[in-house]
Design an enzyme around this catalytic site. Sequence first.
Site, mmCIF file in Angstrom:
data_model
loop_
_atom_site.group_PDB
_atom_site.id
_atom_site.type_symbol
_atom_site.label_atom_id
_atom_site.label_comp_id
_atom_site.label_asym_id
_atom_site.label_seq_id
_atom_site.Cartn_x
_atom_site.Cartn_y
_atom_site.Cartn_z
ATOM 1 N N HIS A 1 1.788 0.877 -1.920
ATOM 2 C CA HIS A 1 0.866 1.734 -2.152
ATOM 3 C C HIS A 1 0.314 2.539 -1.034
ATOM 4 C CE1 HIS A 1 -3.173 2.099 -5.004
ATOM 5 N NE2 HIS A 1 -3.133 3.093 -4.070
ATOM 6 N N HIS B 1 -0.548 6.619 0.546
ATOM 7 C CA HIS B 1 -0.773 7.966 0.266
ATOM 8 C C HIS B 1 -0.134 9.008 1.396
ATOM 9 C CE1 HIS B 1 -3.234 7.406 -3.229
ATOM 10 N NE2 HIS B 1 -3.838 6.097 -2.550
ATOM 11 N N LEU B 2 0.677 9.774 1.152
ATOM 12 C CA LEU B 2 1.244 10.476 2.282
ATOM 13 C C LEU B 2 0.662 11.906 2.271
ATOM 14 C CD1 LEU B 2 4.960 9.299 2.211
ATOM 15 C CD2 LEU B 2 2.995 8.698 3.867
ATOM 16 N N ASP C 1 -2.764 7.024 -9.874
ATOM 17 C CA ASP C 1 -3.807 6.553 -8.950
ATOM 18 C C ASP C 1 -4.650 7.178 -8.423
ATOM 19 O OD1 ASP C 1 -4.486 4.142 -7.362
ATOM 20 O OD2 ASP C 1 -4.036 5.266 -5.598
ATOM 21 N N ASP D 1 -2.752 0.911 0.721
ATOM 22 C CA ASP D 1 -3.628 1.639 0.156
ATOM 23 C C ASP D 1 -4.198 2.720 1.188
ATOM 24 O OD1 ASP D 1 -5.076 3.457 -1.826
ATOM 25 O OD2 ASP D 1 -6.471 2.128 -2.205
#
Length: 426
Positions: A62, A64-65, A154, A307
């Site tokens: 999980h 986020h790039l 998400d 996350d």
Amino acid sequence: MKILLKGGRVIDPAQNLDGQMDLLLENGKIAAIAEAVGSVPEDTRLLDLKGMILLPGLVDMHTHLREPGYEYKETIRSGSEAAAVGGFTSIACMPNTLPVNDNRTVTEYILKRAKECDTVHVYPVAAVSRNSEGKILAEFGDLKEAGAIAFSDDGKPVMNSILMRRALEYASSLDRIIISHCEDLNLSAGGLMNEGKISTELGLPGIPTLAEDVMVARDLLLAEFSGAALHIAHVSSAGAVRMIRDAKKRGVRVTAETTPHYFTLTDEAVTNFNTNTKVSPPLRSREDLQAVREGLRDGTLDAIVTDHAPHALTDKEVEFEYAANGISGLETALALSLTLVDDGLLTLSELVRKMSVNPAKILNIPKGTLRPGADADITVLNPGKTWVVDPSNWRSQGKNTPFFGWTLKGKVIMTLVQGRIVYQED
């Protein structure tokens, strides 16, 4: 390139290994693992790792790039480098980019950029619905063919129950999972932090745990009805932990994750209006934190993820109401999670299972082990090293952390991906 990693403590729960061993790496693979590897080729590079702990490369399911579209927050390159510093050799990136990863063009772009960066393995998670709007299903089959490892909206829940049912069934037919962000937007509307005593004292609108619990209950029922595999993201409430535990006992195909901030921080951290404590779901009460920790201890929660949600300073240096949700977590997650071992909640082997073995198993990727023949993805940890969290030294562009100034114990000193050293502490 041949490398002999000598004298370190090797922990591999997938093989029930925990002891001082040598690892021989050859052509990007684990060639041998033994208490003492015998004769090795003359051109072998020797690394003495006595006192260090060698783990199967950590897997963050999980992340986020931000690329494409939000490169001012993070790029695939900076995020991959941050992952390597944190000991993660494989990361699954969420689809809330611009454009949303709801089509094969975006999926292929992410994979192409990751290959160009050549740091860690990047697995794209594609959107459940077109533009993550929760109205029309994305083309799962085409996305899987392009390389999508799972499906999630998400950052947003799938509010439409019939769409969620169809998503679970469609993904199941393709041997993929749905990763669910469980939030009832009607119950969370306008909220800025956890609803409770602290929110009342601060005068901030609250988000009740009910907003999470209602959707967890719905998704568990849909998974039970359809027989499909469901993964519940960033669990933060006692109610969610309890329902997931009960569902597992009934045989529902559910797995679940939490993040370090939900077992180290409570809503009390918001009292100085630090926007770096603003996250979705919000930091909860002490009772919720204890329930999350118990869920990790008894196996209800299968995975610990980051996350990782990097933001620019301009996204956070505003009034609390207008600040973006999220914490930059790749470079602190392992050390924060090691506090669970220090507290006696988990053994080191159990922690590795939650940060490497289980995420790989849930995503169905060939990672999470140091078995001979496996990719030489390895995290080298100095368990006794203490360090102070200072985001000014981070590889991630996102400096947003509520852990600034914390002294943590346990530091990654080297990360190898397919036998290549992609990070080594100076």
